[in-house]
Design a protein around this motif. Structure first.
Motif, short mmCIF file in Angstrom:
data_model
loop_
_atom_site.label_atom_id
_atom_site.label_comp_id
_atom_site.label_asym_id
_atom_site.label_seq_id
_atom_site.Cartn_x
_atom_site.Cartn_y
_atom_site.Cartn_z
N VAL A 1 16.38 -27.30 15.95
CA VAL A 1 16.97 -27.69 17.09
C VAL A 1 18.04 -28.59 16.58
N HIS A 2 18.28 -27.89 15.13
CA HIS A 2 19.76 -29.01 14.33
C HIS A 2 20.48 -27.65 14.67
N TYR A 3 20.34 -26.40 14.93
CA TYR A 3 21.01 -25.59 15.18
C TYR A 3 21.58 -25.78 16.37
N LEU A 4 20.84 -26.21 17.76
CA LEU A 4 20.56 -26.42 18.55
C LEU A 4 21.79 -27.43 18.64
N GLN A 5 21.70 -28.74 18.25
CA GLN A 5 22.68 -30.10 18.82
C GLN A 5 24.25 -29.62 18.83
N ALA B 1 19.54 -18.23 22.14
CA ALA B 1 19.63 -17.48 21.36
C ALA B 1 21.07 -17.65 20.36
N HIS B 2 22.03 -18.33 21.02
CA HIS B 2 23.39 -18.51 19.60
C HIS B 2 22.49 -19.85 18.32
N ALA B 3 21.35 -20.73 18.77
CA ALA B 3 20.83 -21.11 17.82
C ALA B 3 20.55 -20.77 16.46
#
Length: 776
Positions: free
Chosen positions: A449-453, A416-418
């Motif tokens: 995936v970029h934001y999740l990292q 959710a935050h990503a």
């Protein structure tokens, strides 16, 4: 021929199918899987994979009809709680005005039945969607799910990530711990909120190191979780000097003969500590045989996969498993979850067939209108709608030990935050090429995936959540101790914590007073192949045995070891020697000829007696110097001879006592000069006597005139002066000095005077010898 015909028919079918799709301008799903699941619509969908059932039943095959799909049985309350926690987290996010405002999240959650095939089917269904047709010639559009929470199994996660990773579908597992999943090249979109096995192994090794257990047995399950954990454990335990006493693998088919072999090895081994990496399903047959063989006196170390499992918390296993130490993932608290779980009812969520199955299992009722046979029992009761979860305690409603469930909660919030960060991106300030943001109408998985990292947030419980470059979460574990409870069962008590810090590394904190040991007396057990070598000894590895099995050999003379389990003895410095215990270097005993020793006393006595005797003779000669006997004996030379003898006797005292610089300078010089003076006096006296005898003969009458008093004095002085010159040259070029000699006796220092120049000392002695030979 038949094979070629088959290929042709297959290609023809696909061509016709493709042509029909192109003509219609629609994309068609090629198949459906029959899966247990629960669903909620929303603007954006999160996927979930959970082990709600743990038994897969395969219907009988028939070659006349299409095989029936497998179905799942044996409902797992804890896993269902995890699935409902995902629903709770999404409901909580939807109510949060600060996180994803104006966006409603939904979910598609499937049951994987603890079966790789079922898990793979569920993952494919999440990735492809379940809509049978949609009108888009290029088969593009918003993804069915933007991310998946799960799977809990390492094996399933490896298979799913290998395929979905090709399309960069973000997967956040809450329980898959295999260290192999940290390989970013193979699994570029895999994340997890549980630490990997690498951290788990390091935490377990910290426990072994804390208690000094260097001789341990290893048992692991025949799956990816057990195999990878065991390999990493064998590497880590060697780093602190530990050894594997035995290594046994639990068979996946629960073969009784293999299980009996493992228990036999455990019972025969001298290792008192057994480390087990396994899931509960693999471990049940082993524990049954442990009870059957009555194997006690073992300290079990449990991996996180079974440390908190209720399967082993039974009175039957209490005598064998109490005292077990294990690690578990971080326990957390989720406000409002308990009330959410209690409010669930099948009538309020008709799409949730998991909830319907759970309700029927809980209360023995059925939502079917008929009384068909279910699970081998005739269902006699129809659900009335009055059933209440508050009246029944189950693992589903127990929120006191939220571990895997807490990780599910963190995984949902991480996605959710990503997604929130992605939606908040401002054009021109984006992270992608040209400072662009993601296309919010046509989202790509790799962009999420970029934001999740880069996710970085703190839970309501106060835990920080972020991922490292490999997608692994911050490592923190609770240390658990299985202890007997009042009702005769096993209770789990937290006795410490293991925390992985960037600067401090793995840190273990234990409350030793809270530990329970399953040994008599109740104290920490010992598990070593060989007892530690005390200071003063060194370890010598036994040939053909691991490095933990060794003999303790005493250090040699002049060597020490001042630490426990020293591999080598250290040689003492030159002026030091090993003490009796061979654990310290002490100053060597300094040895020299002292006045207190018998030899020193004897020499001193002889020297004084000789000096006194010479002095007495000199006094007698002095009193009778005018008598014919003294005058005939050449009194002047006699006095010189007595004086030189006194000096010879007295110079012996210079060789007694601790050498000093002045004594080293004098002892050889005084001895050489006084001895030459003595020999010179004797030589001149001899020459005078010979001259007197020769003068009595006619041919020698003129000889005596060459041996007058003046000539005698000059001869003695010249001969003595030569020795003085030799000594002066010797002392001025390379004089004798005090020297500590270690060559004679290794354990002692012989304090002596080094002669300095060998040539000078040799010349001194040679001159004395020459005069002595002349006298003869």
């Amino acid at each position: 021929m038949s094979f070629t015909l088959y290929i042709c028919l297959y290609l023809s079918f696909n061509f016709i199918l493709s042509a029909s799709i192109l003509r219609s301008g629609t994309c068609q799903l090629q198949g459906h899987f029959k899966l247990n699941g629960m669903f909620k619509d929303g603007d954006v969908i999160f996927g979930g994979l959970f082990e709600v059932d743990f038994l897969t039943v395969f219907p009988e095959l028939s070659f006349r009809t299409e095989p029936e799909p497998p179905y799942c049985e044996q409902f797992d309350m804890e896993s269902f709680q995890q699935a409902q926690t995902m629903a709770f987290a999404i409901d909580e996010i939807n109510k949060n005005p600060n996180l994803l405002p104006n966006i409603t999240l939904g979910y598609h959650v499937y049951d994987n039945c603890v079966m790789l095939g079922m898990a793979f089917r569920a993952a494919i269904s999440l990735a492809s969607g379940t809509e049978e047709y949609f009108s888009n010639l290029n088969c593009t559009g918003p993804p069915p799910v933007i991310g998946i929470v799960g799977d809990s199994s390492s094996t399933a996660s490896i298979a799913i990530s290998s395929i979905l990773g090709l399309f960069r579908v973000p997967i956040v597992s809450h329980y898959a711990t295999c260290s192999c999943l940290s390989d970013r090249k193979k699994y570029p979109s895999f994340f997890r909120t549980i630490p990997s096995d690498a951290f788990q192994v390091r935490a377990m090794v910290q426990i072994l190191k804390y208690f000094g257990w260097t001789w341990v047995g290893l048992v692991y399950s025949d799956d990816d979780y057990g195999i990878y954990a065991a390999q990493f454990f064998q590497q880590e335990i060697q780093l602190f000097g530990g050894c594997i006493a035995f290594s046994e693998i639990l068979p996946h088919d629960n073969n009784l003969r293999d299980i009996q072999h493992i228990t036999t090895v455990i019972q025969a081994s001298t290792a008192r500590v057994v480390v087990v990496f396994s899931t509960p399903s693999f471990l049940i047959p082993l524990m049954d045989d442990v009870v059957l063989q009555n194997i006690t006196g073992r300290q079990w170390i449990a991996s996180e996969a079974w440390a908190t499992s209720l399967v082993h918390h039974t009175p039957r296993l209490l005598p064998f498993l109490r005292g077990t130490l294990g690690i578990a993932i971080r326990r957390g608290e989720i406000q409002g979850l308990h009330e959410f779980l209690l409010r669930l009812h099948p009538s309020n969520d008709p799409k949730n067939n998991m909830l319907r199955i759970f309700w029927e299992k809980m209360f023995g009722c059925s939502y079917e209108t008929d009384s068909k046979e279910r699970d081998g029992e005739q269902v006699k009761k129809i659900c009335t709608g009055q059933e209440d979860l508050r009246t029944t305690y189950t693992p589903y409603t127990d929120v006191s030990e939220l571990r895997a469930t807490y990780n599910v909660y963190k995984a949902v919030y991480a996605l959710a935050h990503a997604f929130h960060d992605l939606m908040q991106c401002e054009e021109g300030r984006g992270p992608f090429s040209g400072n662009r943001c993601a296309d919010k109408t046509n989202l790509k998985h790799w962009q999420l995936v970029h934001y999740l990292q880069k996710v970085n947030y703190t839970t309501g419980f106060g835990d920080h959540v972020s991922f490292d470059k490999n997608g692994d979460a911050l490592a923190i574990y609770d240390v658990l101790n299985l202890q007997p409870s009042f009702d005769g069962s096993i209770r789990v008590k937290a006795v410490g914590v293991v925390n992985e810090g960037a600067a401090t590394g793995m840190v273990l904190k234990l409350d030793e007073d809270a530990l329970y040991w399953n040994f008599e007396p109740k104290k920490t057990p010992r598990s070593v192949c060989s007892e530690s070598c005390p200071p003063g000894t060194r370890r010598a590895t036994r040939k053909g045995f691991p490095i933990c099995c060794f003999d303790c050999l005493p250090c040699g003379d002049g060597e020490i070891s001042n630490t426990t389990d020293a591999n080598e003895c250290t040689v003492c410095p030159d002026e030091f020697w090993s003490n009796t215990d061979k654990d310290q270097c002490v100053s060597k005993e300094v040895e020299f000829l002292s006045y207190e020793e018998p030899l020193g006393i004897s020499l001193t006595t002889a020297s004084l007696i000789g000096t006194c005797f010479c002095a007495l003779v000199m006094v007698i000669f002095a009193n009778h110097r005018n008598t014919p006997i003294v005058r005939a004996n050449n009194s002047e030379l006699s006095f010189l001879l007595l004086l030189s003898l006194k000096l010879c006797f007295l110079c012996a005292l210079l060789f007694i006592g601790q050498p000093q610089l002045w004594t080293c300078l004098l002892r050889h010089a005084v001895f050489g000069i006084s001895f030459v003076l003595c020999i010179s006096s004797i030589l001149v006296k001899t020459m005078v006597v010979i001259a007197v005898f020769n003068s009595s003969r006619p041919e020698g009458q003129g000889t005596l005139k060459w041996f007058g008093v003046a000539q005698q004095r000059c001869t003695v002085l010249v001969l003595t002066a030569i020795q003085v010159v030799i000594c002066a040259v010797w002392l001025s070029t390379a004089s004798p000095t005090p020297h500590k000699n270690n060559q004679y006796i290794r354990s002692k220092i012989v304090y002596e005077c080094a002669i300095g120049s060998v040539a000078g000392f040799s010349t001194l002695l040679a001159y004395i010898g020459l005069l002595a030979a002349t006298v003869e």
